[in-house]
Design a protein around this motif. Structure first.
Motif, PDB file in Angstrom:
ATOM      1  N   SER A 161       1.018  -1.261  -0.122  1.00 35.14           N
ATOM      2  CA  SER A 161      -0.025   0.062   0.047  1.00 35.14           C
ATOM      3  C   SER A 161       0.834   1.422   0.026  1.00 35.14           C
ATOM      4  N   LEU A 162       0.825   2.089  -1.089  1.00 31.59           N
ATOM      5  CA  LEU A 162       1.348   3.246  -1.348  1.00 31.59           C
ATOM      6  C   LEU A 162       0.270   4.547  -1.071  1.00 31.59           C
ATOM      7  N   THR A 163       0.968   5.562  -0.274  1.00 31.82           N
ATOM      8  CA  THR A 163       0.167   6.776  -0.100  1.00 31.82           C
ATOM      9  C   THR A 163       0.211   7.442  -1.637  1.00 31.82           C
ATOM     10  N   THR A 164      -0.706   8.286  -1.837  1.00 25.82           N
ATOM     11  CA  THR A 164      -0.594   9.146  -3.169  1.00 25.82           C
ATOM     12  C   THR A 164       0.736   9.886  -3.200  1.00 25.82           C
ATOM     13  N   ILE A 165       1.218   9.646  -4.397  1.00 25.81           N
ATOM     14  CA  ILE A 165       2.751  10.324  -4.692  1.00 25.81           C
ATOM     15  C   ILE A 165       3.469  10.104  -3.417  1.00 25.81           C
ATOM     16  N   GLU A 166       3.781   8.774  -2.961  1.00 25.12           N
ATOM     17  CA  GLU A 166       4.533   8.559  -1.783  1.00 25.12           C
ATOM     18  C   GLU A 166       6.177   8.843  -1.910  1.00 25.12           C
ATOM     19  N   VAL A 167       6.589   8.328  -3.069  1.00 23.83           N
ATOM     20  CA  VAL A 167       8.095   8.790  -3.319  1.00 23.83           C
ATOM     21  C   VAL A 167       8.245  10.232  -3.538  1.00 23.83           C
ATOM     22  N   SER A 168       7.639  10.765  -4.348  1.00 25.62           N
ATOM     23  CA  SER A 168       7.905  12.059  -4.685  1.00 25.62           C
ATOM     24  C   SER A 168       7.623  12.964  -3.213  1.00 25.62           C
ATOM     25  N   ASP A 169       6.456  12.913  -2.664  1.00 22.48           N
ATOM     26  CA  ASP A 169       6.157  13.586  -1.427  1.00 22.48           C
ATOM     27  C   ASP A 169       7.406  13.516  -0.270  1.00 22.48           C
ATOM     28  N   THR A 170       7.850  12.161  -0.323  1.00 22.11           N
ATOM     29  CA  THR A 170       8.719  12.012   0.777  1.00 22.11           C
ATOM     30  C   THR A 170      10.029  12.784   0.524  1.00 22.11           C
ATOM     31  N   ILE A 171      10.394  12.772  -0.909  1.00 22.26           N
ATOM     32  CA  ILE A 171      11.752  13.516  -1.117  1.00 22.26           C
ATOM     33  C   ILE A 171      11.340  14.938  -0.980  1.00 22.26           C
ATOM     34  N   ILE A 226       7.528  -5.694   3.309  1.00 20.65           N
ATOM     35  CA  ILE A 226       7.050  -5.324   2.307  1.00 20.65           C
ATOM     36  C   ILE A 226       7.292  -6.199   1.018  1.00 20.65           C
ATOM     37  N   PRO A 227       6.552  -6.656   0.376  1.00 20.30           N
ATOM     38  CA  PRO A 227       6.647  -7.804  -0.748  1.00 20.30           C
ATOM     39  C   PRO A 227       7.480  -7.026  -1.747  1.00 20.30           C
ATOM     40  N   GLU A 228       8.010  -7.997  -2.645  1.00 19.19           N
ATOM     41  CA  GLU A 228       8.945  -7.658  -3.793  1.00 19.19           C
ATOM     42  C   GLU A 228       7.884  -7.406  -5.015  1.00 19.19           C
ATOM     43  N   PRO A 229       8.145  -6.103  -5.727  1.00 23.46           N
ATOM     44  CA  PRO A 229       7.273  -5.670  -6.862  1.00 23.46           C
ATOM     45  C   PRO A 229       6.685  -6.912  -7.603  1.00 23.46           C
ATOM     46  N   LEU A 230       5.288  -6.673  -7.912  1.00 24.24           N
ATOM     47  CA  LEU A 230       4.802  -7.768  -8.776  1.00 24.24           C
ATOM     48  C   LEU A 230       5.230  -7.794 -10.275  1.00 24.24           C
ATOM     49  N   ALA A 262      -7.500  -1.131 -15.218  1.00 30.63           N
ATOM     50  CA  ALA A 262      -7.215  -2.774 -14.848  1.00 30.63           C
ATOM     51  C   ALA A 262      -6.634  -3.077 -13.792  1.00 30.63           C
ATOM     52  N   SER A 263      -5.850  -2.412 -13.133  1.00 25.05           N
ATOM     53  CA  SER A 263      -4.907  -2.565 -11.945  1.00 25.05           C
ATOM     54  C   SER A 263      -5.208  -1.578 -11.074  1.00 25.05           C
ATOM     55  N   ASP A 264      -5.057  -2.087  -9.660  1.00 23.83           N
ATOM     56  CA  ASP A 264      -5.140  -1.148  -8.669  1.00 23.83           C
ATOM     57  C   ASP A 264      -3.532  -1.166  -7.944  1.00 23.83           C
ATOM     58  N   ALA A 265      -2.643  -1.783  -8.438  1.00 22.18           N
ATOM     59  CA  ALA A 265      -1.361  -1.917  -7.856  1.00 22.18           C
ATOM     60  C   ALA A 265      -0.641  -0.402  -8.382  1.00 22.18           C
TER      61      ALA A 265
END
Length: 218
Positions: free
Chosen positions: A81-91, A111-115, A205-208
């Motif tokens: 589960s990522l919050t909206t723009i988690e990477v960008s906001d964190t930086i 945290i699982p490996e990327p699908l 078609a994806s929610d990932a």
């Protein structure tokens, strides 16, 4: 019901071909090393990119490059589960890529490996404040065969890029369309890196949701 992994495996990253015309001088070529790698190779490349720009902060607007430049790297989509723009906001909010966990790319106990992982290429036109790109060579962690690419179209505003992605993909014979928003921030003293997020739209078609780490091609 389509499982999350089945939905995610349809995501592809778009590849941007460099244009030969236009202003801003010659365009540096793309780094194609990740275009044919398997999942493990992409994962290793993604971790190298993370290390390359570890501790970098958002690029000062005055230090952004002129003309057109290409960026290449690795993108991933995850069931984490990522919050909206988690990477960008964190930086932007913390001032450093050091606060981005490498587990997005590697996985760990929590945290699982990327699908899905793929090669991402972006063409940044700083003169016209536009960006286009592609995610290709999509590789599934669970063995699905994914055909197709995801196209990116975005706008550069200061040291941040925002836009959309869309891809018509074929997963094990099933056609699926993925779509959503792209957000990213340039990092490093001379915008040597570009990190960001891929947020699925409600009708995708994806929610990932996804993320990406890239470097400027020199």
């Amino acid at each position: 019901m389509i499982s999350l992994k089945q939905q995610f495996a349809t995501v592809s990253l778009i590849f941007l071909a460099a244009c030969s015309g236009g202003g801003g001088g010659a365009i540096v070529g793309f780094d194609n090393l990740n275009d044919n790698g398997d999942y493990d190779a992409l994962q290793s490349a993604g971790l190298e990119l993370y290390t390359e720009h570890y501790g970098s902060g958002p690029t000062l607007i005055s230090n952004l490059p002129a003309g057109r430049h290409t960026y290449s790297g690795v993108a991933g989509f995850t069931e984490h589960s990522l919050t909206t723009i988690e990477v960008s906001d964190t930086i932007v909010n913390t001032g450093s890529t050091a606060n981005i966990t490498p587990s997005y790319m590697s996985g760990d106990e929590a945290i699982p490996e990327p699908l899905v992982l793929g090669a991402i290429h972006l063409d940044m036109d700083f003169e016209n404040d536009s960006a286009t790109g592609v995610i290709k060579n999509l590789q599934s962690s669970i063995g699905y065969e994914i055909e197709g690419e995801i196209d990116i179209n975005a706008t550069i505003l200061r040291n941040v890029v925002s836009g959309t992605f869309v891809g018509d993909l074929n997963e094990e014979g099933t056609q699926k369309v993925v779509a959503g928003d792209v957000t990213g921030v340039f990092v490093g003293s001379d915008a040597g890196g570009f990190y960001g997020d891929l947020t699925q739209a409600g009708n995708s078609a994806s929610d990932a949701d996804g993320f990406f780490f890239t470097s400027r091609n020199r």
